[in-house]
Design an enzyme around this catalytic site. Structure first.
Site, short mmCIF file in Angstrom:
data_model
loop_
_atom_site.label_atom_id
_atom_site.label_comp_id
_atom_site.label_asym_id
_atom_site.label_seq_id
_atom_site.Cartn_x
_atom_site.Cartn_y
_atom_site.Cartn_z
N SER A 133 0.92 -1.13 0.02
CA SER A 133 -0.02 -0.04 -0.03
C SER A 133 0.83 1.35 0.06
O SER A 133 1.70 1.35 -0.80
CB SER A 133 -0.97 -0.10 1.13
OG SER A 133 -1.95 0.85 1.15
N ASP A 288 -8.99 -6.50 -4.37
CA ASP A 288 -8.80 -5.36 -3.98
C ASP A 288 -9.24 -4.32 -4.86
O ASP A 288 -9.02 -3.89 -6.13
CB ASP A 288 -7.08 -5.01 -4.06
CG ASP A 288 -6.36 -3.81 -3.22
OD1 ASP A 288 -7.27 -2.94 -3.19
OD2 ASP A 288 -5.22 -3.91 -3.09
N HIS A 317 -8.10 -5.14 -0.21
CA HIS A 317 -6.75 -4.61 0.00
C HIS A 317 -6.24 -5.37 1.33
O HIS A 317 -5.06 -5.31 1.60
CB HIS A 317 -6.79 -3.09 0.19
CG HIS A 317 -5.64 -2.31 0.46
ND1 HIS A 317 -4.70 -2.50 -0.84
CD2 HIS A 317 -5.19 -1.73 1.24
CE1 HIS A 317 -3.59 -1.77 -0.27
NE2 HIS A 317 -3.72 -1.36 0.78
#
Length: 338
Positions: A133, A288, A317
């Site tokens: 991320s 995601d 995610h």
């Protein structure tokens, strides 16, 4: 494991032009350093330098962050309230916390703070620089800014720039915080409930419909009129963050996330990513919605040496946190073959 801190007295110029008189960086280490056995972990938005606290079953014997084999380093990012200079820190010019006066920081500023720490720890190279991320944003920038620093890159559930879809989620969160009447007050718990609401918005992007429908349905749904399980789940996660974070740091990190664009000042995405010399493991997650698989296309296209893998998961995610067995297998294999 104790979180350590190091203060750098020299002026630190941010990308926005503001100069901080100095910065403090908090960091954690695991294992014993032996030559070049260093792995550097870059953490995501609201995590901290204590990797096992947020990335379960990674810093363990036999795992890809094996402390018996590697020396693992993780630094708390600039702007985060876990020991590194942030809005809750004291502004030397006023003797009071910065709060809303804290200047904008970018991903590149965070990486430059990491570089200072690496230099202080006399780490010239790492075997693996890995992040998911927002952590992936930092790894990408570091790979571009210092191509020889990492021998391998791990880029998990991330992309070359913050896309409008992600910025929209960030703006909805900022709107929730600013709607709290206490936003702007000079106290640590300002916009407490606005921050809780913002986190509930973020949870939608972290998990997505598959995960919510899989884990938060009510067994008595056919007879229930209100007080659904998912409502308490959202409230719980919102207040859980408000108890450990502050709204000023949160907005600072949202803004930093939105600033991410490897092409800024570098001509193009292709020119920027082509500067990365290290072989890269690129991992996407099927469900995601924040960083969908197609969002990794530029990484695969323009990083010279890479392996791309897609993890099947219903957890959106958050799959990079939940699917630790699948991720461990991918990273361990990557480390053994590159």
């Amino acid at each position: 494991m104790a979180i350590e801190k190091i203060h750098f007295d020299q002026p630190f110029e941010l990308e926005c032009g503001v100069v901080l008189p100095g910065i403090t960086v908090a960091y954690s280490t695991y294992g014993t350093r032996r030559g070049d056995n260093v792995i550097w972990v870059c953490h995501a938005q609201t995590a901290n330098s204590d990797v096992p606290d947020w990335w379960a079953h990674t810093v363990e014997t036999g795992r890809f962050l094996d402390p018996e084999k590697y020396f693992i380093v993780c630094a708390n990012i600039l702007g985060s309230p876990y020991g590194t200079t942030c809005p809750a820190s004291v502004n030397p010019a006023t003797g009071e916390p910065w709060y809303g006066d804290f200047p904008m920081v970018t991903i590149r500023d965070m990486v430059r703070a990491h570089m200072l720490l690496a230099q202080a720890l006399e780490i010239e190279h790492v075997e693996l620089l890995i992040g998911s991320s927002m952590g992936g944003y930092q790894c990408m920038e570091w790979g571009i800014m210092q191509p020889q620093f990492a021998r391998r890159l791990g880029l998990i559930a991330t992309c070359d720039r913050q896309m409008p879809w992600g910025i929209a989620f960030g703006e909805s969160q900022r709107m929730a915080i600013r709607a709290d009447q206490s936003w702007g007050e000079r106290r640590a718990d300002a916009a407490y409930w606005g921050l809780a609401a913002a986190r509930s918005v973020a949870m939608l992007s972290f998990r997505g419909p598959e995960a919510f429908n899989l884990t938060q349905d009510d067994p008595d749904r056919d007879t229930k009129l209100d007080e659904f399980r998912v409502c308490s789940y959202q409230r719980y996660n919102g207040e859980k963050l408000s108890k450990r974070f502050d709204a000023y740091s949160y907005v600072t990190l949202l803004n930093a996330t939105d600033s991410h664009n490897v092409a800024r000042g570098r001509g193009s995405v292709a020119e920027a990513l082509s500067k990365i010399e290290a072989p890269a493991l690129i991992v996407a997650i099927t469900s995601d919605i924040l960083f969908p698989p197609h969002g990794h296309d530029n990484l695969v296209k323009y990083i010279k040496r890479n392996q791309y893998h897609l993890i099947e998961s219903n957890y959106g995610h958050d799959g990079f946190l939940v699917e630790n067995e699948k991720l461990n297998e991918l990273v361990a294999t990557f480390m053994a073959t590159n």
